[in-house]
Design a protein around this motif. Structure first.
Motif, mmCIF file in Angstrom:
data_model
loop_
_atom_site.group_PDB
_atom_site.id
_atom_site.type_symbol
_atom_site.label_atom_id
_atom_site.label_comp_id
_atom_site.label_asym_id
_atom_site.label_seq_id
_atom_site.Cartn_x
_atom_site.Cartn_y
_atom_site.Cartn_z
ATOM 1 N N PRO A 37 0.658 -1.227 -0.028
ATOM 2 C CA PRO A 37 0.103 0.033 0.021
ATOM 3 C C PRO A 37 0.714 1.469 0.042
ATOM 4 N N ILE A 38 0.343 2.266 -0.590
ATOM 5 C CA ILE A 38 0.993 3.401 -0.735
ATOM 6 C C ILE A 38 0.231 4.624 0.337
ATOM 7 N N PRO A 39 1.047 4.800 1.357
ATOM 8 C CA PRO A 39 0.937 5.447 2.460
ATOM 9 C C PRO A 39 0.113 7.066 1.957
ATOM 10 N N LYS A 40 -1.200 7.354 2.369
ATOM 11 C CA LYS A 40 -1.699 8.542 2.195
ATOM 12 C C LYS A 40 -1.292 9.517 3.002
ATOM 13 N N LYS A 41 -1.124 10.752 2.625
ATOM 14 C CA LYS A 41 -0.575 11.848 3.616
ATOM 15 C C LYS A 41 -1.664 12.799 3.722
ATOM 16 N N LEU A 42 -2.205 13.121 4.986
ATOM 17 C CA LEU A 42 -3.189 14.200 5.191
ATOM 18 C C LEU A 42 -2.242 15.225 6.242
ATOM 19 N N SER A 43 -2.281 16.476 5.582
ATOM 20 C CA SER A 43 -1.762 17.472 6.372
ATOM 21 C C SER A 43 -0.549 17.101 7.176
ATOM 22 N N GLY A 44 0.364 16.481 6.412
ATOM 23 C CA GLY A 44 1.861 16.071 6.996
ATOM 24 C C GLY A 44 1.679 15.015 8.035
ATOM 25 N N MET A 45 0.624 14.357 8.139
ATOM 26 C CA MET A 45 0.422 13.164 8.958
ATOM 27 C C MET A 45 0.283 11.945 8.166
#
Length: 149
Positions: A37-45
């Motif tokens: 899986p490709i990690p999803k980034k939300l506002s730096g987290m």
């Protein structure tokens, strides 16, 4: 995608199980996006997709992957032959035009509309693949040209 013709997979395949079950037992992934899986980034987290933890699957047939990796690591076989058509084409061009590549390009037998450079490259490939045959062919043309003069 996996090739259905892969002998390793074909021999280990159980027709009574689903595709997902068969692939999991071999240690292969049905969906590469879920396997890595490709990690999803939300506002730096970093947030895992859906927050789900994928359970470790038991690989019951690891030999399939091992055999496929071994087969992939073997050096590729190179065929050291040229097509009969290419050999005939090159020999015809040399016989009728010598080393005049511009004339060869205008010849009616130049079906592929090769440029003079492309014809020269094909002749060089023939020279490199069959140096002995090329030398004998050129030697056989020399007496004919002397007779014509």
């Amino acid at each position: 995608r996996l090739s259905p013709r892969s002998s390793h997979i074909r021999h280990a395949w159980d027709p009574h199980k689903s595709v997902a079950q068969n692939l999991a037992e071999m240690g292969l992934a049905e969906d590469p996006n879920k396997a890595v899986p490709i990690p999803k980034k939300l506002s730096g987290m970093e947030v895992e997709s859906g927050g789900q933890q994928l359970g470790k699957k038991i690989v019951r047939k690891p030999y399939v992957v091992n055999e496929m990796e071994l087969e992939a690591s073997l050096p590729e076989k190179k065929s050291n032959t040229l097509s009969r058509d290419l050999i005939d084409y090159v020999r015809y061009m040399i016989q009728n035009h010598g080393e005049n590549y511009k004339e060869m390009a205008r010849d009616e037998k130049n079906y592929y509309q090769d440029t003079p450079k492309q014809i020269k490259r094909k002749i060089n490939v023939y020279k490199n693949f069959y140096p002995e045959e090329y030398k004998n062919f050129i030697a056989s043309l020399k007496p004919e040209k002397m007779e014509v003069q």
